[in-house]
Design a protein around this motif. Structure first.
Motif, PDB file in Angstrom:
ATOM      1  N   ALA A  81      -6.154  -4.894  -4.720  1.00 50.69           N
ATOM      2  CA  ALA A  81      -6.556  -5.068  -6.117  1.00 50.69           C
ATOM      3  C   ALA A  81      -7.564  -4.003  -6.555  1.00 50.69           C
ATOM      4  O   ALA A  81      -7.439  -3.435  -7.651  1.00 50.69           O
ATOM      5  CB  ALA A  81      -7.147  -6.468  -6.310  1.00 50.69           C
ATOM      6  N   ILE A  82      -8.528  -3.705  -5.697  1.00 53.25           N
ATOM      7  CA  ILE A  82      -9.569  -2.762  -6.120  1.00 53.25           C
ATOM      8  C   ILE A  82      -9.093  -1.308  -6.059  1.00 53.25           C
ATOM      9  O   ILE A  82      -9.731  -0.426  -6.635  1.00 53.25           O
ATOM     10  CB  ILE A  82     -10.847  -2.931  -5.267  1.00 53.25           C
ATOM     11  N   HIS A  83      -7.980  -1.049  -5.359  1.00 55.85           N
ATOM     12  CA  HIS A  83      -7.449   0.328  -5.276  1.00 55.85           C
ATOM     13  C   HIS A  83      -6.167   0.493  -6.087  1.00 55.85           C
ATOM     14  O   HIS A  83      -5.482   1.505  -5.951  1.00 55.85           O
ATOM     15  CB  HIS A  83      -7.164   0.712  -3.815  1.00 55.85           C
ATOM     16  N   LYS A 132       0.835  -1.211   0.000  1.00 54.84           N
ATOM     17  CA  LYS A 132       0.000   0.000   0.000  1.00 54.84           C
ATOM     18  C   LYS A 132       0.868   1.259   0.000  1.00 54.84           C
ATOM     19  O   LYS A 132       0.734   2.135  -0.867  1.00 54.84           O
ATOM     20  CB  LYS A 132      -0.924  -0.003   1.209  1.00 54.84           C
ATOM     21  N   PHE A 191      -6.207 -12.258   2.812  1.00 51.15           N
ATOM     22  CA  PHE A 191      -7.100 -12.262   1.666  1.00 51.15           C
ATOM     23  C   PHE A 191      -7.822 -10.926   1.510  1.00 51.15           C
ATOM     24  O   PHE A 191      -7.992 -10.423   0.403  1.00 51.15           O
ATOM     25  CB  PHE A 191      -8.111 -13.412   1.793  1.00 51.15           C
ATOM     26  N   SER A 192      -8.224 -10.337   2.629  1.00 52.61           N
ATOM     27  CA  SER A 192      -8.864  -9.019   2.565  1.00 52.61           C
ATOM     28  C   SER A 192      -7.870  -7.964   2.097  1.00 52.61           C
ATOM     29  O   SER A 192      -8.228  -7.035   1.360  1.00 52.61           O
ATOM     30  CB  SER A 192      -9.431  -8.640   3.935  1.00 52.61           C
ATOM     31  N   GLN A 193      -6.610  -8.083   2.523  1.00 52.88           N
ATOM     32  CA  GLN A 193      -5.594  -7.135   2.078  1.00 52.88           C
ATOM     33  C   GLN A 193      -5.382  -7.230   0.569  1.00 52.88           C
ATOM     34  O   GLN A 193      -5.312  -6.208  -0.124  1.00 52.88           O
ATOM     35  CB  GLN A 193      -4.272  -7.403   2.803  1.00 52.88           C
ATOM     36  N   LEU A 194      -5.277  -8.455   0.054  1.00 53.49           N
ATOM     37  CA  LEU A 194      -5.087  -8.631  -1.382  1.00 53.49           C
ATOM     38  C   LEU A 194      -6.278  -8.070  -2.163  1.00 53.49           C
ATOM     39  O   LEU A 194      -6.109  -7.429  -3.210  1.00 53.49           O
ATOM     40  CB  LEU A 194      -4.882 -10.115  -1.701  1.00 53.49           C
ATOM     41  N   HIS A 195      -7.489  -8.325  -1.667  1.00 52.37           N
ATOM     42  CA  HIS A 195      -8.685  -7.804  -2.329  1.00 52.37           C
ATOM     43  C   HIS A 195      -8.691  -6.271  -2.311  1.00 52.37           C
ATOM     44  O   HIS A 195      -8.972  -5.625  -3.331  1.00 52.37           O
ATOM     45  CB  HIS A 195      -9.934  -8.340  -1.635  1.00 52.37           C
ATOM     46  N   THR A 196      -8.352  -5.678  -1.164  1.00 56.39           N
ATOM     47  CA  THR A 196      -8.324  -4.213  -1.049  1.00 56.39           C
ATOM     48  C   THR A 196      -7.263  -3.614  -1.967  1.00 56.39           C
ATOM     49  O   THR A 196      -7.497  -2.592  -2.630  1.00 56.39           O
ATOM     50  CB  THR A 196      -8.050  -3.803   0.410  1.00 56.39           C
TER      51      THR A 196
END
Length: 558
Positions: free
Chosen positions: A172-174, A150, A165-170
């Motif tokens: 990816a979308i940002h 980040k 997994f939530s970090q990777l998703h966040t």
């Protein structure tokens, strides 16, 4: 017979190190401590920020805990302070419980660490299998690398989640919000850290023209002296000047945290209650377990690279306990031994805990004098430093197909299982599951070493040989022996040759009693010959020897 609990003696290594201490040794410690103190500054800030805390939390932990670990520890050259291994753990605790409860959990972990050392449990940490240590170390390194993307890319994300997994998703979308200036600083930082150690030493890789220029530069005294400056300091100072000089639009310590407060850290007691402590059992155990493993692993590395007398693991744990109890009272975070700074300390010439004390005082002086300048440090540069730390922290070659093929199946299961559990769940689950699995695999291996061999059946004697350890994991292997006795002619004398029986526990003894009952049921007699000291002592103490002599069965199993 009376017995007493033997407690470890509280005797810091500093006391022994000061015997015969002279000016020459002090000058070496002074130079080493000052070097490590400068190296520790960017790392302390980076570890705190990555853990979801303010940068001063890492700095004051490095100062206070680093001083206490050096002054009270059991190692001659170990450097203590905030460590990369704690980043993921602390971030998760802050997200779930808050900063105030992190301070309480850290102080409680300090009490546990001190008690572990006091009750001589320091040596038990060495029994953690190396496969588990490599698994969770690589897992933590992976999580550190992911968590720093980040700031390294300058993404606009208000708050990063705690799990991977939530970090990777966040992320990816940002991804479209990346800051090219932050990316440039981050890439320059990371590239510089990898190239700096060999920039003026192995110049042939850069081509002939560049090679000649670098060789000419290496001949200059000022350049030679500058090449000894640690890479993180070079990256921090040079890239901060670039960012500040060109007014680059990147996030800095000042824009996010408002800078670092000047002056001494403030003493403050956290709001303590037993209800809170009960809710913090899991994070407390996690901090204590990781702190114990990391500090003693670091101390072992220090022993190997320094050649100084071996560390006292119990004294080291007691010092770690004091440091982790005191640091939260000044807003600090968990502390432990740090391998990179300890090795730097040794290579810089340290020969006593005085170097660790100088390291803490150097940090204190830098903070008191230059705290206002820290507000200009770009977070992308600190993220680049942590990416470098995370990469060096992992033992990635252990994951190579060649080494995995050479390793045993149990080793692969433990290492890869601990790694995936660390990444997917957390360190506590990974270590607990890994140790349970290691115990189960050990029991299975040991049980395979036990065997019963029938060597002769010459009426009226039936002879068996026992090999290995007869314990709870192998007792079932006596069932075929009982069945063979039940098929044998009545009135047989059964002989168990125990020359190669090396261990006998109560479950194994119960198995021998079953053999004895089977022999008595057939009207025979059981003899156990050539017993080794431990099995003999177990049989005598339990009364089984009297049962064999009298030819009477033992007590019925409940």
């Amino acid at each position: 017979m009376s017995s007493h609990l033997s407690l470890a003696r509280f005797r810091p290594r500093l006391i022994d190190a000061l015997a015969g201490y002279d000016q020459q040794r002090f000058l070496k410690d002074l130079g080493a401590g000052a070097t490590v103190g400068i190296v520790a500054l960017p790392l302390a800030m980076a570890f705190a920020i990555a853990s979801g805390l303010k940068p001063e939390a890492g700095i004051w932990t490095a100062i206070i805990a680093g001083f206490l670990i050096a002054a009270l520890g059991g190692s001659a050259v170990q450097i203590g302070g905030p460590a990369g291994a704690f980043i993921v753990i602390v971030y998760g605790i802050v997200e779930r419980y808050g900063v105030a409860n992190l301070l309480i959990a850290t102080a409680c972990a300090g009490v546990l660490l001190f008690l572990m050392g006091l009750f001589r449990l320091g040596t038990l940490v060495r029994y953690v299998p190396v496969s588990i240590v490599i698994g969770f170390t690589n897992g933590i390194a992976t999580l550190i690398l992911i968590s720093q993307l980040k700031d390294w890319l300058g993404l606009t994300i208000p708050k990063m989640p705690a799990d991977m997994f939530s970090q990777l998703h966040t992320l990816a979308i940002h991804l479209g919000t990346f800051n090219p200036y932050a990316v440039g600083l981050g890439v320059a930082c990371l590239a510089g850290l990898f190239l700096w150690p060999t920039l003026l030493h192995d110049t042939t890789r850069f081509g002939h023209a560049v090679h000649l220029v670098l060789r000419r530069m290496a001949e200059l005294r000022a350049v030679r002296a500058g090449s000894r400056v640690p890479g993180p300091i070079v990256a921090l100072v040079s890239l901060t000047l670039v960012s500040w000089g060109f007014s680059l639009p990147v996030e800095t310590i000042g824009t996010r945290f408002g800078g670092i407060p000047e002056g001494m850290a403030r003493f403050a007691l956290p709001e303590f209650s037993w209800e809170t402590v009960k809710q913090l059992v899991t994070p407390t155990l996690t901090i204590a377990l990781l702190g114990a493993i990391e500090s003693l692993l670091c101390a072992r590395v220090a022993d190997q690279v320094s050649g100084l007398p071996r560390h006292d693991p119990n004294q080291e744990l007691m010092a770690q306990g004091v440091a982790n109890f005191v640091a939260p009272l000044f807003g600090g975070m968990p502390a432990t031994g740090t391998i990179a700074r300890t090795v730097t300390n040794v290579r810089a010439g340290a020969n006593s805990p005085i170097a660790g004390i100088v390291h803490a005082l150097t940090l204190l002086a830098v903070v008191l004098i230059a705290a206002p300048l820290a507000q200009h440090v770009p977070l992308a540069v600190l993220a680049g430093i942590l990416l470098f730390v995370g990469w060096n922290m992992g033992e990635w070659r252990e994951f190579s197909p060649r080494l995995l093929r050479r390793a045993s199946r149990d080793y692969r299961v433990l290492m890869l299982g601990t790694f995936f559990l660390t990444v997917v769940f957390d360190l506590t689950v990974a270590v607990q599951a890994g140790i349970v699995l290691a115990c189960a695999l050990f029991v299975r291996r040991m049980s395979r070493l036990f065997s019963v061999e029938m060597v002769s059946l010459e009426p009226p004697v039936l002879t068996f040989k026992l090999h290995g350890a007869l314990f709870f994991g192998a007792a079932a292997k006596l069932d075929p022996t009982v069945q063979a006795i039940e098929r044998a002619p009545r009135g047989m004398t059964v002989v168990l040759d125990a020359m190669h029986l090396v261990l006998l526990d109560t479950t194994g003894l119960a198995g021998l009693r079953q053999v004895h009952k089977a022999v008595l049921a057939r009207g025979g007699q059981l003899r156990i010959e050539s017993l080794q000291p431990q099995p003999l002592e177990t049989i005598e103490r339990s009364g089984f020897a009297d049962e064999l002599r009298s030819g009477t069965p033992g007590p019925e199993e409940p």
